[in-house]
Motif scaffolding. Sequence first.
Motif, short mmCIF file in Angstrom:
data_model
loop_
_atom_site.label_atom_id
_atom_site.label_comp_id
_atom_site.label_asym_id
_atom_site.label_seq_id
_atom_site.Cartn_x
_atom_site.Cartn_y
_atom_site.Cartn_z
N ALA A 194 -5.66 14.53 0.56
CA ALA A 194 -5.82 15.67 1.91
C ALA A 194 -7.66 15.38 1.90
N LYS A 195 -8.05 15.60 0.58
CA LYS A 195 -9.58 15.17 0.87
C LYS A 195 -10.30 14.04 1.12
N LEU A 196 -9.30 12.85 0.53
CA LEU A 196 -9.22 11.29 0.70
C LEU A 196 -9.39 11.28 1.91
N ASN A 197 -8.81 11.88 2.67
CA ASN A 197 -7.52 11.40 4.52
C ASN A 197 -8.81 11.82 4.72
N SER A 237 0.98 -0.96 -0.22
CA SER A 237 0.49 0.02 0.17
C SER A 237 0.81 0.79 -0.35
N MET A 238 0.66 2.38 -0.42
CA MET A 238 1.27 3.91 -0.27
C MET A 238 0.04 4.77 -0.38
N ASP A 239 0.75 5.83 -0.15
CA ASP A 239 0.00 7.11 -0.38
C ASP A 239 -0.34 7.47 -0.55
N ILE A 240 -1.53 8.02 -0.65
CA ILE A 240 -2.86 8.24 -2.01
C ILE A 240 -1.54 9.26 -3.04
N SER A 241 -0.77 10.39 -2.84
CA SER A 241 -0.36 11.12 -3.34
C SER A 241 0.97 10.47 -5.39
N GLN A 242 0.97 9.33 -3.84
CA GLN A 242 1.96 8.81 -5.09
C GLN A 242 1.45 7.80 -6.01
N MET A 243 -0.16 8.31 -6.00
CA MET A 243 -0.59 7.44 -6.96
C MET A 243 -1.14 7.80 -8.28
#
Length: 85
Positions: free
Chosen positions: A16-19, A1-7
Amino acid sequence: SMDISQMKNLGKVNEAKLNQVGIMDSESLIHLGTEQAFLKVRDLVDDGACMNFLLALEGAIQDLPKKEIQTARKTALQAFYRQVR
């Protein structure tokens, strides 16, 4: 799993919105899926969430740039967007 901003297609602002709606990493976004993630963000954080954001989510989940999403899937997402707008 990775940070959303790396997708693909999703940077820090969308992360930030998804978090804020409890989607903390790539695994939880993939599990929830494009449409449900879009509705959560739109309903709880950003009522101006647009078609571009919907396509960005789909591309991130498929690990593709937005412009490479297949036409049939893009058409289905456009229909979904019209329904929920």
